[in-house]
Motif scaffolding. Sequence first.
Motif, PDB file in Angstrom:
ATOM      1  N   UNK A 140       0.691  -1.240   0.038  1.00 34.32           N
ATOM      2  CA  UNK A 140      -0.054   0.071   0.034  1.00 34.32           C
ATOM      3  C   UNK A 140       0.960   1.287   0.019  1.00 34.32           C
ATOM      4  N   UNK A 141       0.818   2.194  -0.929  1.00 33.14           N
ATOM      5  CA  UNK A 141       1.590   3.299  -1.370  1.00 33.14           C
ATOM      6  C   UNK A 141       0.355   4.302  -1.489  1.00 33.14           C
ATOM      7  N   UNK A 142       0.653   5.617  -0.662  1.00 33.05           N
ATOM      8  CA  UNK A 142      -0.585   6.890  -1.244  1.00 33.05           C
ATOM      9  C   UNK A 142      -1.782   6.339  -1.026  1.00 33.05           C
ATOM     10  N   UNK A 143      -2.258   5.396  -0.064  1.00 29.48           N
ATOM     11  CA  UNK A 143      -3.668   5.069  -0.109  1.00 29.48           C
ATOM     12  C   UNK A 143      -4.192   4.070  -1.025  1.00 29.48           C
ATOM     13  N   UNK A 144      -3.249   3.685  -2.102  1.00 31.78           N
ATOM     14  CA  UNK A 144      -3.367   2.738  -3.193  1.00 31.78           C
ATOM     15  C   UNK A 144      -2.906   1.416  -3.033  1.00 31.78           C
ATOM     16  N   UNK A 145      -3.444   0.351  -3.440  1.00 27.92           N
ATOM     17  CA  UNK A 145      -3.001  -0.886  -3.150  1.00 27.92           C
ATOM     18  C   UNK A 145      -2.228  -1.501  -4.473  1.00 27.92           C
ATOM     19  N   UNK A 146      -0.876  -2.039  -4.414  1.00 27.07           N
ATOM     20  CA  UNK A 146      -0.544  -2.427  -5.524  1.00 27.07           C
ATOM     21  C   UNK A 146      -0.166  -4.223  -5.115  1.00 27.07           C
ATOM     22  N   UNK A 147      -0.564  -4.697  -6.426  1.00 23.79           N
ATOM     23  CA  UNK A 147      -0.584  -6.466  -6.541  1.00 23.79           C
ATOM     24  C   UNK A 147       0.531  -6.897  -7.158  1.00 23.79           C
ATOM     25  N   UNK A 148       1.166  -7.916  -6.790  1.00 21.40           N
ATOM     26  CA  UNK A 148       2.565  -8.435  -7.526  1.00 21.40           C
ATOM     27  C   UNK A 148       2.112  -8.922  -8.972  1.00 21.40           C
ATOM     28  N   UNK A 149       2.660  -8.528  -9.951  1.00 16.73           N
ATOM     29  CA  UNK A 149       2.430  -8.893 -11.414  1.00 16.73           C
ATOM     30  C   UNK A 149       3.549  -9.411 -12.018  1.00 16.73           C
ATOM     31  N   UNK A 150       4.868  -9.159 -11.626  1.00 14.32           N
ATOM     32  CA  UNK A 150       5.909  -9.685 -12.756  1.00 14.32           C
ATOM     33  C   UNK A 150       7.015  -9.541 -11.823  1.00 14.32           C
ATOM     34  N   UNK A 151       8.117 -10.380 -12.357  1.00 11.01           N
ATOM     35  CA  UNK A 151       9.620 -10.366 -11.527  1.00 11.01           C
ATOM     36  C   UNK A 151      10.755 -10.540 -12.580  1.00 11.01           C
ATOM     37  N   UNK A 152      11.876 -10.378 -12.293  1.00 10.18           N
ATOM     38  CA  UNK A 152      12.908 -10.558 -13.081  1.00 10.18           C
ATOM     39  C   UNK A 152      14.263 -10.888 -12.238  1.00 10.18           C
ATOM     40  N   UNK A 153      15.078 -11.623 -12.740  1.00 12.87           N
ATOM     41  CA  UNK A 153      16.197 -11.973 -12.018  1.00 12.87           C
ATOM     42  C   UNK A 153      17.650 -12.253 -13.076  1.00 12.87           C
ATOM     43  N   UNK A 154      17.801 -10.983 -13.678  1.00 11.35           N
ATOM     44  CA  UNK A 154      18.987 -10.936 -14.708  1.00 11.35           C
ATOM     45  C   UNK A 154      20.003 -11.638 -14.391  1.00 11.35           C
ATOM     46  N   UNK A 155      20.623 -11.590 -12.853  1.00  3.48           N
ATOM     47  CA  UNK A 155      21.822 -12.238 -12.385  1.00  3.48           C
ATOM     48  C   UNK A 155      21.506 -12.755 -11.006  1.00  3.48           C
ATOM     49  N   UNK A 156      22.445 -13.585 -10.712  1.00  3.93           N
ATOM     50  CA  UNK A 156      22.300 -14.305  -9.467  1.00  3.93           C
ATOM     51  C   UNK A 156      21.772 -13.444  -8.283  1.00  3.93           C
TER      52      UNK A 156
END
Length: 199
Positions: free
Chosen positions: A34-50
Amino acid sequence: MKRATFLFIALISFFVTMRAQDAVQYFNAGNPIEFMGQKYFFVWSSRPYEFYMLQEYLPAGQEFETYKDMFTVSVMFYGDAPFSAAKSLEMKVSELEERKKTDPMCSYVVSEVDGVKVLDFTVSDADDKKVKPNCLEIDVHYYKDVEFNGVKASLLLYYSHRSYGKNIRKSFKEFPKQCEDWNKQIVTLGIMPQFKFKN
């Protein structure tokens, strides 16, 4: 025609959902965030390096291609290497200085909030001063030195706000005042990713 349009929208929704389902959560930073009264949901990830991993979060109903607000959490492990959160900020500033040569709306300011530094900047999709941008992105970066399971790392909390078309001019003018509020909240969020380390 209506049937074809409906099927197209359904397919797009399906692929967006599948993308989120396929994404790997490398750490738990809260879901939603939650940031500035708005909820953010996990949608994507990346791991270009270990040693580097990143996770992105969007409000319900928003998509990557047209998002207005996005929140990102990234962790870069550096251990005993001569690195730090301050170095991460320095590298980003160097990147922006280079971008200013081609992006007429690129600007940045490093502010100090409660004793810590926060980087606010704007970038656009224009690569020529004669071309009007179609998209303006306003970003807030908060870098912090942390430690996980005895290993030093740099944590980045990153809020991104985009404006399109006729809304760009207004957003650019409001940028300084908005960032004051965003900066104050991002440094007090208290987000600390949780990892499952193998013993």
